[in-house]
Motif scaffolding. Sequence first.
Motif, PDB file in Angstrom:
ATOM      1  N   GLY A  80     -46.898 -66.456  57.080  1.00 22.82           N
ATOM      2  CA  GLY A  80     -47.147 -67.814  56.579  1.00 22.82           C
ATOM      3  C   GLY A  80     -48.201 -67.806  55.471  1.00 22.82           C
ATOM      4  N   LEU A 128     -46.769 -66.387  52.290  1.00 27.71           N
ATOM      5  CA  LEU A 128     -45.919 -67.390  51.626  1.00 27.71           C
ATOM      6  C   LEU A 128     -46.767 -68.472  50.967  1.00 27.71           C
ATOM      7  CD1 LEU A 128     -43.035 -67.790  54.218  1.00 27.71           C
ATOM      8  CD2 LEU A 128     -42.746 -67.200  51.814  1.00 27.71           C
ATOM      9  N   ARG A 129     -47.747 -68.993  51.709  1.00 28.57           N
ATOM     10  CA  ARG A 129     -48.597 -70.065  51.148  1.00 28.57           C
ATOM     11  C   ARG A 129     -49.344 -69.578  49.907  1.00 28.57           C
ATOM     12  NH1 ARG A 129     -48.595 -71.561  56.459  1.00 28.57           N
ATOM     13  NH2 ARG A 129     -50.198 -70.084  57.061  1.00 28.57           N
ATOM     14  N   THR A 160     -38.360 -75.288  51.430  1.00 27.20           N
ATOM     15  CA  THR A 160     -37.948 -74.852  52.764  1.00 27.20           C
ATOM     16  C   THR A 160     -39.115 -74.953  53.738  1.00 27.20           C
ATOM     17  OG1 THR A 160     -36.575 -73.227  51.636  1.00 27.20           O
ATOM     18  CG2 THR A 160     -36.804 -72.985  54.003  1.00 27.20           C
ATOM     19  N   MET A 161     -40.284 -74.517  53.293  1.00 24.70           N
ATOM     20  CA  MET A 161     -41.463 -74.560  54.158  1.00 24.70           C
ATOM     21  C   MET A 161     -41.845 -76.004  54.475  1.00 24.70           C
ATOM     22  SD  MET A 161     -43.701 -71.580  52.382  1.00 24.70           S
ATOM     23  CE  MET A 161     -45.124 -71.694  53.482  1.00 24.70           C
ATOM     24  N   ILE A 180     -38.503 -63.051  53.114  1.00 22.74           N
ATOM     25  CA  ILE A 180     -39.699 -62.760  53.908  1.00 22.74           C
ATOM     26  C   ILE A 180     -39.849 -61.243  54.070  1.00 22.74           C
ATOM     27  CG2 ILE A 180     -38.648 -62.942  56.224  1.00 22.74           C
ATOM     28  CD1 ILE A 180     -41.943 -64.528  55.353  1.00 22.74           C
ATOM     29  N   GLY A 229     -46.569 -64.229  62.734  1.00 29.99           N
ATOM     30  CA  GLY A 229     -45.503 -65.076  62.183  1.00 29.99           C
ATOM     31  C   GLY A 229     -44.254 -64.327  61.751  1.00 29.99           C
ATOM     32  N   PHE A 230     -44.265 -63.033  61.855  1.00 33.60           N
ATOM     33  CA  PHE A 230     -43.104 -62.212  61.507  1.00 33.60           C
ATOM     34  C   PHE A 230     -42.967 -61.106  62.531  1.00 33.60           C
ATOM     35  CE2 PHE A 230     -41.140 -58.481  59.681  1.00 33.60           C
ATOM     36  CZ  PHE A 230     -40.031 -59.000  59.043  1.00 33.60           C
ATOM     37  N   ARG A 285     -39.500 -63.644  63.134  1.00 36.28           N
ATOM     38  CA  ARG A 285     -39.274 -64.908  63.814  1.00 36.28           C
ATOM     39  C   ARG A 285     -37.888 -64.985  64.433  1.00 36.28           C
ATOM     40  NH1 ARG A 285     -43.326 -67.566  61.032  1.00 36.28           N
ATOM     41  NH2 ARG A 285     -43.726 -69.716  61.170  1.00 36.28           N
ATOM     42  N   ARG A 316     -52.798 -78.501  55.964  1.00 35.66           N
ATOM     43  CA  ARG A 316     -51.576 -77.847  55.516  1.00 35.66           C
ATOM     44  C   ARG A 316     -50.496 -78.896  55.312  1.00 35.66           C
ATOM     45  NH1 ARG A 316     -50.364 -72.718  59.287  1.00 35.66           N
ATOM     46  NH2 ARG A 316     -48.322 -73.677  59.202  1.00 35.66           N
ATOM     47  N   ASP A 325     -47.512 -78.853  56.057  1.00 32.22           N
ATOM     48  CA  ASP A 325     -46.574 -78.994  57.177  1.00 32.22           C
ATOM     49  C   ASP A 325     -47.267 -79.366  58.494  1.00 32.22           C
ATOM     50  OD1 ASP A 325     -47.840 -76.578  57.413  1.00 32.22           O
ATOM     51  OD2 ASP A 325     -46.017 -75.358  57.458  1.00 32.22           O
ATOM     52  N   ARG A 362     -40.288 -77.802  63.280  1.00 30.24           N
ATOM     53  CA  ARG A 362     -40.696 -76.407  63.406  1.00 30.24           C
ATOM     54  C   ARG A 362     -40.611 -75.940  64.860  1.00 30.24           C
ATOM     55  NH1 ARG A 362     -46.369 -75.955  61.207  1.00 30.24           N
ATOM     56  NH2 ARG A 362     -46.012 -73.740  61.135  1.00 30.24           N
TER      57      ARG A 362
HETATM   58  P1  AMP Z   1     -46.557 -70.182  59.704  1.00 30.56           P
HETATM   59  O1  AMP Z   1     -47.857 -70.300  59.001  1.00 30.56           O
HETATM   60  O2  AMP Z   1     -46.349 -68.827  60.318  1.00 30.56           O
HETATM   61  O3  AMP Z   1     -46.340 -71.275  60.696  1.00 30.56           O
HETATM   62  O4  AMP Z   1     -45.403 -70.333  58.577  1.00 30.56           O
HETATM   63  C1  AMP Z   1     -45.284 -71.488  57.778  1.00 30.56           C
HETATM   64  C2  AMP Z   1     -43.883 -71.573  57.195  1.00 30.56           C
HETATM   65  O5  AMP Z   1     -43.600 -70.382  56.422  1.00 30.56           O
HETATM   66  C3  AMP Z   1     -42.767 -71.619  58.232  1.00 30.56           C
HETATM   67  O6  AMP Z   1     -42.521 -72.927  58.683  1.00 30.56           O
HETATM   68  C4  AMP Z   1     -41.592 -71.034  57.452  1.00 30.56           C
HETATM   69  O7  AMP Z   1     -41.050 -72.006  56.560  1.00 30.56           O
HETATM   70  C5  AMP Z   1     -42.243 -69.956  56.622  1.00 30.56           C
HETATM   71  N1  AMP Z   1     -42.259 -68.650  57.322  1.00 30.56           N
HETATM   72  C6  AMP Z   1     -43.355 -67.967  57.781  1.00 30.56           C
HETATM   73  N2  AMP Z   1     -42.994 -66.807  58.372  1.00 30.56           N
HETATM   74  C7  AMP Z   1     -41.644 -66.740  58.288  1.00 30.56           C
HETATM   75  C8  AMP Z   1     -40.676 -65.811  58.739  1.00 30.56           C
HETATM   76  N3  AMP Z   1     -41.011 -64.693  59.423  1.00 30.56           N
HETATM   77  N4  AMP Z   1     -39.363 -66.070  58.479  1.00 30.56           N
HETATM   78  C9  AMP Z   1     -39.000 -67.172  57.814  1.00 30.56           C
HETATM   79  N5  AMP Z   1     -39.855 -68.121  57.390  1.00 30.56           N
HETATM   80  C10 AMP Z   1     -41.176 -67.922  57.611  1.00 30.56           C
END
Ligand code: AMP
Length: 251
Positions: free
Chosen positions: A43, A46-47, A63-64, A75, A125-126, A128, A195, A197, A206
């Motif tokens: 996450g 990505l952020r 998407t996020m 990812i 977070g990976f 998922r 954040r 989301d 989520r």
């Molecule tokens: P997180 O901070 O881990 O809750 O991630 C925030 C957002 O990033 C998630 O709601 C997804 O949109 C995306 N994301 C993070 N990790 C993954 C992953 N392993 N696979 C797909 N999308 C991810």
Amino acid sequence: MSATKQLRKAARIILVGAPGVGKGTQTERLIKKFPQLSAVSSGDLLRENVRRGTPLGLKAEATMKAGSLVPDAMILQLIVSELSSQGWLSPSTTNVDALLASTFSFVNKPTAPSDDPLSSFILDGFPRNVNQASLLDRLVPINCVVNLVTPPSIILHRIANRWIHAPSGRVYNSDFNVPRVPGKDDITGEPLIKRDDDNVETFKARLKTFDETSRPLLEHYEKMGVLWKIEGNSSDEISPKLFQELEKRFG
Ligand code: AMP
């Protein structure tokens, strides 16, 4: 925080848990407790890309915000480049296109894992879903999967009070993990933000995504014999159990 602890074997850890369960908080605490551990949060990666406006970030942003998962290929690309830059993957295992195209596990077998405690890491977070997990199995063998469980009503309350420092990913909570100066990051003094989301509607989406994808993921790791479940209503309840178990397994 009590004294730090040494790992004697390489720990390759994954935290699985509903959004808001406190994976980030546990990760921070684990790193302080076991200084040989490094963390990678999908996450946060990505952020960071969204914040910098990279092509990948621009693709992932909508998407996020919708609370859905970004494509596995996207990812995986991020994770592989991060693990490679840390030196935890050999070059032969980093061909993402070959990995995604391959259907047989022998195509991209992990190299013999280093047992050097300095090769220890924690993925937050990976993966998922099972597809991501199978891809990861072929890159680097995970040896400890922790399923963090907290009731959704408690998580919802926590989400409403959560603040982050975007550049570092540090997480605060106006109930129980208060910054020293209100609204400011403890280390840099920069402003904290919500954040995008962290709102009820996105949270529900989520949570649904998590429920659908985590069951098979947990079964996958249970079959591999590396799954461990830990329950608690707060991060403070969960941390000591986590520390104890890691010491037992890797200390
Ligand atoms: P997180 O901070 O881990 O809750 O991630 C925030 C957002 O990033 C998630 O709601 C997804 O949109 C995306 N994301 C993070 N990790 C993954 C992953 N392993 N696979 C797909 N999308 C991810």
